[in-house]
Design an enzyme around this catalytic site. Structure first.
Site, PDB file in Angstrom:
ATOM      1  N   SER A 196       0.843  -1.204   0.000  1.00 47.73           N
ATOM      2  CA  SER A 196       0.000   0.000   0.000  1.00 47.73           C
ATOM      3  C   SER A 196       0.876   1.253   0.000  1.00 47.73           C
ATOM      4  O   SER A 196       2.058   1.193  -0.359  1.00 47.73           O
ATOM      5  CB  SER A 196      -0.946  -0.021   1.207  1.00 47.73           C
ATOM      6  OG  SER A 196      -1.912   1.000   1.093  1.00 47.73           O
ATOM      7  N   ASN A 197       0.341   2.385   0.397  1.00 43.58           N
ATOM      8  CA  ASN A 197       1.099   3.647   0.452  1.00 43.58           C
ATOM      9  C   ASN A 197       0.624   4.441   1.675  1.00 43.58           C
ATOM     10  O   ASN A 197      -0.204   3.964   2.452  1.00 43.58           O
ATOM     11  CB  ASN A 197       0.917   4.432  -0.849  1.00 43.58           C
ATOM     12  CG  ASN A 197      -0.553   4.700  -1.128  1.00 43.58           C
ATOM     13  OD1 ASN A 197      -1.221   5.384  -0.367  1.00 43.58           O
ATOM     14  ND2 ASN A 197      -1.071   4.104  -2.190  1.00 43.58           N
ATOM     15  N   HIS A 198       1.124   5.672   1.818  1.00 50.77           N
ATOM     16  CA  HIS A 198       0.894   6.419   3.064  1.00 50.77           C
ATOM     17  C   HIS A 198      -0.387   7.261   3.078  1.00 50.77           C
ATOM     18  O   HIS A 198      -0.590   8.051   3.990  1.00 50.77           O
ATOM     19  CB  HIS A 198       2.086   7.348   3.322  1.00 50.77           C
ATOM     20  CG  HIS A 198       3.365   6.614   3.544  1.00 50.77           C
ATOM     21  ND1 HIS A 198       3.569   5.805   4.636  1.00 50.77           N
ATOM     22  CD2 HIS A 198       4.496   6.534   2.797  1.00 50.77           C
ATOM     23  CE1 HIS A 198       4.773   5.277   4.570  1.00 50.77           C
ATOM     24  NE2 HIS A 198       5.359   5.694   3.460  1.00 50.77           N
ATOM     25  N   SER A 199      -1.236   7.124   2.085  1.00 54.43           N
ATOM     26  CA  SER A 199      -2.433   7.986   2.059  1.00 54.43           C
ATOM     27  C   SER A 199      -3.348   7.683   3.253  1.00 54.43           C
ATOM     28  O   SER A 199      -3.696   6.529   3.513  1.00 54.43           O
ATOM     29  CB  SER A 199      -3.199   7.767   0.755  1.00 54.43           C
ATOM     30  OG  SER A 199      -4.434   8.431   0.822  1.00 54.43           O
TER      31      SER A 199
END
Ligand code: PMT
Length: 410
Positions: A214-217
């Site tokens: 995933s990512n940091h959003s």
């Protein structure tokens, strides 16, 4: 510094407080409305003053509190007429069963009831009472009548009541009452009648049943856009991977992966006026999702993951649009760590957007997870607008101001 809420700013709200134990929560409602920028005049019934004093509200609003129909300051108009005429909203929280009965029968035997009868402003009621009173057919008939006359009802919730029992009849929390006030005030806003779809959060691409890429959003930017559109009168669908509380008055669809987000977005944008893709959609996902948790083999070996391309949701929406059934206006975000404007411009063109919001996600006060953002707006017709550092709430409002203008220019 409290954030001024655009839909509350300079709105004249009469907060009616009636006599129930939940009257103390009206102080929190009052405080939030004032901090949001509203001008709040509090009107208390005699019974309300048994639970909380006028001084509390006077201290919160820095304005006189009204308790008596016949207490007319020299040289001023009678309060039920002057307050009723200038109000943008009459909010009664808590509204007791007795108050609902009075309003449903057009009685005007105290200042609050007289204002309710005299004002052309919309009426928002937050009932609170013991469960048996709430369940009584008289209360339901009164509410139905008030609803038919245009009143909006928020709550009551289920929970602990004054008697110590648990049941339906508890005043909903101040946050929810303030959100409901924002919805009612925004009904005739610049996006009234619009269907708006917003995406938020980082997609989660499964590796196995317990792991994902995933990512940091955090979803904060997308949620701010969804709430701002709701406050302007739009019917909003928020498609999200984030675990933030569901915004009041917004349809929320929870998804995890890019493919789930794609399916929900394509379905919901068919008839939409506006799509805002604030989500950080993973461009790649593991080609194979293991059915069982992947185990370590030996003491040292690594694990190679093969990633395959995810669908580009915005590009597919552009194809829908070209075929005549996508959203009228499409907005993307560009999360960049280098060559911000060049990369954003290329995405604007490739995804055939009306506007792209470029943010430099390598800055510590902008982009992922923080409450602020610094963005540059690139429009399809070639203009570029750089905005200063703002809260994400303000960025959302600034974007929607431009969208309303875009819509008018079409
Ligand atoms: O959620 P927060 O913590 O508040 O952070 C906000 C944010 C940084 C996530 C947000 O402001 C932001 O920049 N969102 C877009 C992130 C992103 O995916 O950018 P991108 O440059 O990779 O993609 C460009 C656009 O295409 C985006 O609108 C994206 O939603 C969309 N896209 C991307 C990939 C893909 N497969 N399909 C898409 O539709």
């Amino acid at each position: 510094m409290p954030t001024i809420i655009k839909v509350l700013h300079n709105k004249h709200i009469i907060l009616g407080v009636t006599g129930g134990i939940a009257a103390y929560k009206a102080a929190a409602v009052c405080s939030q409305l004032v901090q949001g920028g509203a001008l709040v005049d509090v009107v208390m019934t005699e019974a309300a003053q048994k639970f909380i004093t006028p001084l509390t509200f006077q201290a919160l609003t820095h304005r006189p509190v009204y308790t008596d129909m016949f207490d007319i300051p020299p040289g001023q108009n009678i309060p039920h007429i002057s307050l009723a005429d200038s109000a943008d909203l009459l909010l009664i929280a808590p509204a007791t069963a007795h108050t609902l009965a009075k309003l449903a029968n057009g009685l005007a035997d105290d200042l609050l009831a007289a204002i309710a009868l005299a004002t052309p402003a919309p009426l928002l009621l937050a009932p609170a009472m013991e469960t048996d009173m709430w369940r009584h057919p008289a209360t339901h008939a009164n509410l139905e009548k008030l609803r038919a006359w245009g009143a909006t009802i928020v709550g009551p919730a289920e929970g602990r009541l004054a008697s110590g029992a648990t049941g339906q009849g508890r005043l909903v929390e101040p946050d929810e009452i303030v959100s409901a006030a924002r919805v009612v005030l925004g009904r005739r806003g610049g996006m009234a009648g619009w269907q708006v779809v917003v995406t938020a959060g980082g997609t989660r691409e499964a590796i196995d049943p317990v792991r994902f890429v995933s990512n940091h959003s955090s979803g904060k930017m997308g949620y701010a856009v969804a709430v701002a559109a709701r406050d302007r009168g739009a019917a909003v669908t928020l498609i999200t991977t984030a675990g933030l509380p569901d915004p009041f008055g917004v349809e929320v669809i929870h998804v995890a992966s890019a493919e789930e987000m794609r399916a929900a977005t394509l379905e919901k944008t068919h008839q939409a006026h506006l799509l805002v893709m604030a989500a950080a959609v993973a461009d790649f996902r593991p080609g194979m999702v293991a059915e069982q948790k992947i185990k370590k083999k030996g003491d040292t070996g690594g694990l190679a993951l093969e990633l395959v391309r995810n669908p580009d949701i915005l590009a597919e929406v552009a194809t829908q649009k070209a075929a005549g059934y996508g959203p009228t206006i499409t907005i993307g975000f560009a999360a960049e760590t280098e060559d911000l404007l060049t990369n954003a411009q290329s995405k604007l063109e490739r995804k055939r957007l009306d506007l792209i919001v470029a943010n430099d996600v390598s800055a510590t006060d902008a982009g992922f997870a923080v409450d602020t953002n610094r963005v540059t707006l690139l429009f399809a017709e070639g203009s570029v607008e750089e905005l200063p550092l703002m809260s994400k709430v303000e960025v959302a409002e600034a974007i929607l101001d431009r969208v309303e203008r875009l819509n008018v220019e079409r």
